[in-house]
Motif scaffolding. Structure first.
Motif, PDB file in Angstrom:
ATOM      1  N   GLU A 368       0.779  -1.413   0.138  1.00  0.00           N
ATOM      2  CA  GLU A 368       0.211  -0.103   0.046  1.00  0.00           C
ATOM      3  C   GLU A 368       0.877   1.176   0.013  1.00  0.00           C
ATOM      4  O   GLU A 368       2.086   1.400   0.217  1.00  0.00           O
ATOM      5  N   ILE A 369       0.152   2.406  -0.326  1.00  0.00           N
ATOM      6  CA  ILE A 369       0.634   3.810  -0.285  1.00  0.00           C
ATOM      7  C   ILE A 369       0.483   4.275   1.122  1.00  0.00           C
ATOM      8  O   ILE A 369      -0.647   3.967   1.804  1.00  0.00           O
ATOM      9  N   PRO A 370       1.107   5.337   1.566  1.00  0.00           N
ATOM     10  CA  PRO A 370       1.057   5.954   2.969  1.00  0.00           C
ATOM     11  C   PRO A 370      -0.029   7.082   3.057  1.00  0.00           C
ATOM     12  O   PRO A 370       0.134   8.006   3.520  1.00  0.00           O
ATOM     13  N   PHE A 408      -2.735  -7.213  -4.111  1.00  0.00           N
ATOM     14  CA  PHE A 408      -3.598  -6.194  -3.873  1.00  0.00           C
ATOM     15  C   PHE A 408      -2.709  -4.897  -3.465  1.00  0.00           C
ATOM     16  O   PHE A 408      -2.029  -4.971  -2.957  1.00  0.00           O
ATOM     17  N   TRP A 409      -3.252  -4.030  -4.549  1.00  0.00           N
ATOM     18  CA  TRP A 409      -2.711  -2.782  -4.145  1.00  0.00           C
ATOM     19  C   TRP A 409      -3.583  -1.915  -3.402  1.00  0.00           C
ATOM     20  O   TRP A 409      -4.744  -1.790  -3.358  1.00  0.00           O
ATOM     21  N   GLY A 410      -3.097  -1.614  -2.183  1.00  0.00           N
ATOM     22  CA  GLY A 410      -3.903  -0.623  -1.114  1.00  0.00           C
ATOM     23  C   GLY A 410      -4.028   0.959  -1.387  1.00  0.00           C
ATOM     24  O   GLY A 410      -2.732   1.490  -1.405  1.00  0.00           O
ATOM     25  N   ILE A 411      -5.001   1.361  -1.383  1.00  0.00           N
ATOM     26  CA  ILE A 411      -4.999   2.835  -1.759  1.00  0.00           C
ATOM     27  C   ILE A 411      -5.264   3.620  -0.819  1.00  0.00           C
ATOM     28  O   ILE A 411      -5.142   5.031  -1.112  1.00  0.00           O
ATOM     29  N   TYR A 412      -5.800   3.377   0.295  1.00  0.00           N
ATOM     30  CA  TYR A 412      -6.054   4.269   1.542  1.00  0.00           C
ATOM     31  C   TYR A 412      -6.186   3.598   2.827  1.00  0.00           C
ATOM     32  O   TYR A 412      -6.382   2.431   2.749  1.00  0.00           O
ATOM     33  N   ASN A 413      -5.832   4.018   4.021  1.00  0.00           N
ATOM     34  CA  ASN A 413      -6.124   3.839   5.246  1.00  0.00           C
ATOM     35  C   ASN A 413      -6.741   4.583   6.291  1.00  0.00           C
ATOM     36  O   ASN A 413      -6.121   5.682   6.302  1.00  0.00           O
ATOM     37  N   GLU A 414      -7.747   4.407   6.634  1.00  0.00           N
ATOM     38  CA  GLU A 414      -8.598   5.289   7.584  1.00  0.00           C
ATOM     39  C   GLU A 414      -8.352   6.670   7.341  1.00  0.00           C
ATOM     40  O   GLU A 414      -7.917   7.630   7.948  1.00  0.00           O
ATOM     41  N   ILE A 415      -9.115   7.090   6.255  1.00  0.00           N
ATOM     42  CA  ILE A 415      -9.107   8.365   5.998  1.00  0.00           C
ATOM     43  C   ILE A 415     -10.615   9.038   5.834  1.00  0.00           C
ATOM     44  O   ILE A 415     -11.554   8.297   5.585  1.00  0.00           O
TER      45      ILE A 415
END
Ligand code: GCB
Length: 760
Positions: A368-370, A408-415
């Protein structure tokens, strides 16, 4: 033939080979950099360091704050005359956060983003037959345009991943395409019958003439047997770059099948001029296909595979983010031992080495991206921020395109906030970009928004939730209700659990498990952590539609602002301690459930001195029937559910007690033993510790009352009854706070601390 003669003949062959072949050379530049920086304590630091290096190992570990500013690195490097006519590139695998690179005083460029690799060509800037100076100005200050804007982890400044010099011929496979390998393996159509792969190669020609070269693709199986060999001619204009596609068909491929069979072919892409090899790149090729079903979960190569995952930060006690290969291997060993088959490499791009390790072991990876939630909802509405988010996504994908482990490419976390239109547009753009860059993989995201109809949930191909039932709120089993509700409301959602967990200190133990106050309270008994995991894992395991889950976190990790558990500056939700010296009980709970290795593990073995003569004994085991012996006498045989076996009301005598759990499988005996000491007079101690456990949350409550009552009193329209209530509450709260303060002053004279826990 004499040894010397043989060596002579070999050396002739090798020099002949070298004139025929001029493949790229990779030179490590990790040694001896002059580092010059400041520190939190306003000292200036000058030292010679080897990479990987960060300047924040000490201060970030102290809690609260750490130095975020500039540090400069300089390296002296001799460039030999023999390199004239070659191309030279500097490749940085990770510099936190902004890097400005110069060679011999000429500024080559800036890279913004602390987790992705970048490359600069330095051919025109070097001096041959002389020492050259590579200078890197690094800055890890907070910015408003570089992801992440914040997060529950440390942003360690420095050149914390390796640096390499790449030397090629004038025509080469480009190292300049977002610092990728320059070769992309598109797995277009993979089945058990055949594999269709497009090999896209970016060729760069720095010479002054248009060139015709040969591109050769050779695929070998795991024992080196060639299964495909193809060639084609390619024309590359002078000074230009060319993308070329080569199609490969392998019939009856041996598939990469996760932990069961992480089979890798290797693919070599060669550029040739006549018989002379001018460049060559080797990449792993793991052929696999997969999909996720909203009802039945995840399937790898047509077979159901529940992803039993863990999350991991690139962070290790004593070195911060500057991990060596040894650290990476060690981490992977723990993850493998516990029996996980998936890893969420959170919350940013990890070291390439770790993705490669995952390929070779068959781990499924969520990369994933940060794009991580922070005070500003994780984003700032600016062109610069959008640009940086896209840049980091492109870098993540291009640099790691060929790792079969990444699914899997993760595109966001908890936003974000519920239905935020600006954020929705940003995430939509990232989704489109991920699909354009890599149509072969799924995208995923980790949400914390409870309302199912939030606009962000529909964007990625799969959606997962970070939910801390049993820790920050509610009870572990309530996660089940939450998941079932989403599944019912949005049956097409492919639902995963991206984070769950609880803090656990290997130094905090208690008989009667009390729910800790998680954030502002040190008391994190290990026993409570295991209870949460037992409850949550049952919820996940019982639901086929949950395609996968990821424990937060495999390891305790640095988070400067945290003051909880047994040490400041760490998040202690790990299965393994920050220094990797202790596997917590929860580790063995999962190992017993996930691994095929035999497990028999007595829990609470660090809880040496017991305050009750009647205790419950818990064992984690996957060996079927287990018999418990207490001081040599059998306390009965049990079989458990989800590998948890409990013996109630086991009597302990005063003094030492030897407790042993034994299982026999196929004539082989497995056992685990502990000595517990029962001490009668600890009852008073445990009562005191109960009050100490309460005191801090009580203070927080009192301070909140003071705050809210003052707010109420300064409001313009307050009814007189409300006013009286507010004044009484305010006075009482202040009196209690004063009483606690005076109490502490009085007992401190006796060497006592009201806030310190007992050492039971
Ligand atoms: C989360 C975040 C993660 C934190 C975690 C926690 O949801 O995604 O970065 O570390 O919670 O421990 O609170």
């Amino acid at each position: 033939m004499k040894k010397n003669q043989l060596l002579f003949i070999l050396s002739i062959f090798s020099s002949l080979f070298n004139t025929l072949n001029a493949q790229r050379q990779l030179v490590s530049l990790n040694k001896e950099w002059d580092f010059n920086g400041a520190s939190l304590w306003e000292e200036s630091i000058e030292e010679v360091v080897d990479l990987p290096h960060t300047w924040n190992t000490e201060d970030a570990a102290q809690g609260y704050t750490y130095f975020r500013g500039e540090g400069n690195y300089t390296k002296k490097y001799f460039v030999d005359q023999s390199l004239k006519g070659k191309r030279l590139f500097l490749k940085f695998e990770g510099v936190q956060t902004v890097a400005n690179v110069s060679v011999n005083g000429t500024h080559l460029g800036e890279h913004r983003g602390g987790y992705s690799a970048f490359t600069f060509e330095i051919t025109k800037n070097v001096k041959y037959g002389e020492y050259n100076y590579i200078e890197v100005k690094v800055d890890n200050s907070e910015t408003e345009d570089i992801l992440p804007l914040g997060g529950d982890f440390n942003i360690y400044g420095g050149i914390y991943r390796p640096v390499q010099l790449i030397i090629t011929e004038e025509i080469c496979i480009s190292p300049l395409d977002f610092a990728s390998p320059g070769v992309y393996l598109f797995q277009n159509n993979i089945t058990k019958e055949k594999a269709e792969v497009s090999v896209v190669t970016k060729i760069s020609n720095a010479s002054v003439s248009n060139s015709k070269i040969e591109l050769e693709v050779v695929i070998s199986d795991a024992v080196g047997k060639i299964v495909h060999q193809g060639k084609k001619e390619v024309f590359v204009n002078a000074g230009g770059t060319k993308d070329t596609n080569h199609s490969v068909l392998i019939s009856k491929p041996h598939l990469w099948n996760g932990l069961k069979d992480p089979y890798l072919y290797s693919i070599k892409v060669l550029l040739k001029e006549g018989e002379k090899i001018i460049d060559e790149i080797t990449q792993p090729l793991g052929l696999r296909y997969y999909h996720t079903d909203a009802e039945k979960g995840f399937f790898l190569n047509g077979e159901h595979l529940k992803i039993k995952g863990v999350s991991r930060h690139q962070d290790f006690a004593g070195v911060g983010s500057a991990l060596s290969e040894k650290h990476h291997r060690q981490d992977m060993k723990f993850i493998s031992e516990m029996g996980a088959n998936g890893i969420r490499l959170a919350h940013y791009q990890h070291s390439e080495f770790f993705y490669a390790l995952s390929d070779s072991l068959g781990m499924t990876v969520w990369a994933e991206i940060p794009f991580v939630g922070s005070n500003q909802d994780g984003y700032i509405d600016s062109d610069e921020f959008r640009k940086n988010s896209k840049q980091q996504l492109q870098e993540l994908i291009r640099q790691n395109f060929n790792h079969p482990s990444i699914l899997f490419w993760g595109i966001y976390n908890e936003i974000g906030n519920y239905n935020d239109p600006v954020l929705t547009a940003i995430i939509n753009d990232l989704q489109k970009l991920a699909k354009a860059e890599d149509p072969t993989r799924q995208t995923v995201a980790a949400s914390f928004i409870r309302r199912v109809d939030d606009s962000l949930h529909k964007i990625p191909d799969m959606i997962a939730w970070n939910r801390y039932f049993g820790w920050y709120y509610n009870k572990p089993f309530k996660l089940g209700d939450f998941l079932d509700l989403i599944h019912e409301e949005e049956p097409s959602f492919k639902i995963g659990v991206s984070e769950y967990g609880a803090g656990g200190s290997v130094m905090h133990h208690e008989e009667k498990i009390r729910r800790p106050f998680p954030i502002f309270h040190e008391w994190h008994p290990e026993e409570y952590q295991t209870t949460v995991h037992e409850g949550i894992w049952k919820v996940i395991n019982d639901r086929d539609y949950v395609w996968g889950s990821y424990i937060w976190n495999m390891f305790d990790f640095g988070s400067h602002f945290r003051r909880e558990g047994d040490a400041i500056g760490i998040n202690d939700k790990g299965m393994v301690s920050y220094d990797r010296n202790t596997k917590k009980d929860a580790f063995f709970f999962y190992k017993a459930n996930w691994s095929e290795e035999p497990v028999i593990h007595l829990t609470n073995t660090r809880f040496k001195i017991r305050e009750n003569d009647k205790i419950n004994v818990k064992v984690y085991s996957n060996l079927g029937a287990v018999e418990l012996f207490v001081n040599g006498k059998s306390a009965g045989t049990k079989k458990g559910e989800n590998a948890v076996l409990i013996w109630q009301d086991i009597h302990l005598k005063e003094g030492n007690n030897k407790v042993k759990a034994v299982a026999n499988i196929n004539g082989k005996k497995y056992s685990d033993t502990v000595i517990w000491m029962y001490e009668k007079n600890l009852i008073l101690e445990s009562v005191i510790s109960f009050f100490r456990w309460l005191i801090k949350p009580f203070i927080v409550l009192l301070i909140s009352i003071v705050f809210w009552m003052i707010r109420l009193l300064v409001k313009k329209q307050v009814r007189s009854r409300q006013k009286v209530f507010a004044i009484v509450a305010l006075v009482l709260a202040i009196l209690f706070l004063l009483a606690i303060l005076i109490g502490q002053i009085l007992v401190s004279g006796l060497g006592f601390n009201l806030f310190e826990y007992s050492l039971i």
